[in-house]
Scaffold this active site. Structure first.
Site, PDB file in Angstrom:
ATOM      1  N   ASP A   5      51.865  39.446 115.304  1.00  0.00           N
ATOM      2  CA  ASP A   5      51.471  40.658 116.018  1.00  0.00           C
ATOM      3  C   ASP A   5      52.482  40.927 117.127  1.00  0.00           C
ATOM      4  OD1 ASP A   5      48.492  42.258 116.403  1.00  0.00           O
ATOM      5  OD2 ASP A   5      49.973  42.427 118.019  1.00  0.00           O
ATOM      6  N   ILE A   6      52.831  42.189 117.310  1.00  0.00           N
ATOM      7  CA  ILE A   6      53.850  42.571 118.301  1.00  0.00           C
ATOM      8  C   ILE A   6      53.341  42.370 119.735  1.00  0.00           C
ATOM      9  CG2 ILE A   6      53.290  45.028 118.631  1.00  0.00           C
ATOM     10  CD1 ILE A   6      56.307  45.586 118.182  1.00  0.00           C
ATOM     11  N   HIS A  39      43.687  45.005 107.729  1.00  0.00           N
ATOM     12  CA  HIS A  39      44.365  43.786 108.181  1.00  0.00           C
ATOM     13  C   HIS A  39      43.371  42.848 108.826  1.00  0.00           C
ATOM     14  CE1 HIS A  39      44.564  46.851 111.367  1.00  0.00           C
ATOM     15  NE2 HIS A  39      44.429  45.838 112.221  1.00  0.00           N
ATOM     16  N   ASN A  47      39.072  44.756 112.551  1.00  0.00           N
ATOM     17  CA  ASN A  47      38.504  45.921 113.201  1.00  0.00           C
ATOM     18  C   ASN A  47      38.368  47.041 112.173  1.00  0.00           C
ATOM     19  OD1 ASN A  47      38.576  44.618 115.745  1.00  0.00           O
ATOM     20  ND2 ASN A  47      40.734  45.125 115.954  1.00  0.00           N
ATOM     21  N   HIS A  95      43.259  39.799 111.731  1.00  0.00           N
ATOM     22  CA  HIS A  95      43.937  39.112 112.827  1.00  0.00           C
ATOM     23  C   HIS A  95      43.564  37.632 112.750  1.00  0.00           C
ATOM     24  CE1 HIS A  95      44.631  42.832 115.416  1.00  0.00           C
ATOM     25  NE2 HIS A  95      43.694  43.278 114.588  1.00  0.00           N
ATOM     26  N   GLY A 144      37.531  49.686 116.932  1.00  0.00           N
ATOM     27  CA  GLY A 144      38.812  49.534 117.619  1.00  0.00           C
ATOM     28  C   GLY A 144      39.998  49.434 116.679  1.00  0.00           C
ATOM     29  N   GLN A 145      39.828  49.904 115.433  1.00  0.00           N
ATOM     30  CA  GLN A 145      40.960  49.859 114.495  1.00  0.00           C
ATOM     31  C   GLN A 145      41.986  50.918 114.872  1.00  0.00           C
ATOM     32  OE1 GLN A 145      39.962  50.463 110.345  1.00  0.00           O
ATOM     33  NE2 GLN A 145      42.012  49.880 109.642  1.00  0.00           N
TER      34      GLN A 145
HETATM   35  P1  5GP Z   1      43.930  46.980 115.120  1.00  0.00           P
HETATM   36  O1  5GP Z   1      43.466  47.422 116.479  1.00  0.00           O
HETATM   37  O2  5GP Z   1      44.265  48.150 114.221  1.00  0.00           O
HETATM   38  O3  5GP Z   1      42.979  46.005 114.481  1.00  0.00           O
HETATM   39  O4  5GP Z   1      45.229  46.135 115.380  1.00  0.00           O
HETATM   40  C1  5GP Z   1      46.519  46.582 115.152  1.00  0.00           C
HETATM   41  C2  5GP Z   1      47.444  45.511 115.648  1.00  0.00           C
HETATM   42  O5  5GP Z   1      48.753  45.843 115.239  1.00  0.00           O
HETATM   43  C3  5GP Z   1      47.475  45.344 117.176  1.00  0.00           C
HETATM   44  O6  5GP Z   1      47.118  44.012 117.513  1.00  0.00           O
HETATM   45  C4  5GP Z   1      48.926  45.647 117.544  1.00  0.00           C
HETATM   46  O7  5GP Z   1      49.441  44.833 118.561  1.00  0.00           O
HETATM   47  C5  5GP Z   1      49.650  45.441 116.225  1.00  0.00           C
HETATM   48  N1  5GP Z   1      50.855  46.258 116.072  1.00  0.00           N
HETATM   49  C6  5GP Z   1      50.991  47.572 116.363  1.00  0.00           C
HETATM   50  N2  5GP Z   1      52.225  48.009 116.074  1.00  0.00           N
HETATM   51  C7  5GP Z   1      52.886  46.938 115.569  1.00  0.00           C
HETATM   52  C8  5GP Z   1      54.219  46.769 115.080  1.00  0.00           C
HETATM   53  O8  5GP Z   1      55.038  47.698 115.031  1.00  0.00           O
HETATM   54  N3  5GP Z   1      54.549  45.525 114.651  1.00  0.00           N
HETATM   55  C9  5GP Z   1      53.654  44.481 114.688  1.00  0.00           C
HETATM   56  N4  5GP Z   1      54.093  43.291 114.241  1.00  0.00           N
HETATM   57  N5  5GP Z   1      52.390  44.614 115.131  1.00  0.00           N
HETATM   58  C10 5GP Z   1      52.015  45.830 115.572  1.00  0.00           C
END
Ligand code: 5GP
Length: 116
Positions: A35-36, A105, A92, A107, A98-99
């Site tokens: 994760d970034i 995906h 999420n 985590h 919070g998606q």
């Molecule tokens: P969500 O809130 O959709 O479950 O989580 C999305 C996740 O993607 C977040 O934890 C966010 O930090 C991660 N993320 C967003 N943009 C990027 C990216 O460009 N590269 C990577 N590796 N992770 C990302």
């Protein structure tokens, strides 16, 4: 009405190789990368390569082999990353969940005692 998959979402771009990622695991069905913005010492995102927007879509549209393989690979990644003291899996779903990225995906978080 079914939501249309957004081909411009960040994970779709990573899958097409348009954006880079720190790859942890890859096979023909699954990609995992760091994760970034990590929320724990280990924070890995695991995604199916096929296009599913959410957990709900994944479990209703993927076949049983793909679903089983996906979750077994998560266990393998946890095992390969020394998470024997435990870890957390989160997915999420949708706005209230919070998606942010509309490609299903999971985590994988670990490497310390996580707070609730
Ligand atoms: P969500 O809130 O959709 O479950 O989580 C999305 C996740 O993607 C977040 O934890 C966010 O930090 C991660 N993320 C967003 N943009 C990027 C990216 O460009 N590269 C990577 N590796 N992770 C990302």
């Amino acid at each position: 009405m079914k939501t249309i998959y957004d081909e411009q979402n960040i994970f779709a771009k990573i899958l097409r190789g348009e954006l880079s990622c720190k790859k942890i695991y890859e096979d023909d069905k699954v990609l995992a990368f760091e994760d970034i913005a990590p929320q724990a010492p280990i924070h890995i995102l695991i995604i199916p390569k096929n296009k599913y927007i959410s957990f709900e879509e994944f479990v209703s549209e993927a076949d049983n082999n793909e679903i089983t393989h996906f979750f077994k690979i998560i266990a393998k990644i946890a095992n390969d990353n020394n998470l024997e003291n435990g870890y957390r899996l989160i997915t999420n779903k949708g706005y209230n969940g919070g998606q942010i990225v509309p490609h299903f995906h999971v985590h994988l978080l670990g490497g310390k005692k996580l707070s609730l």
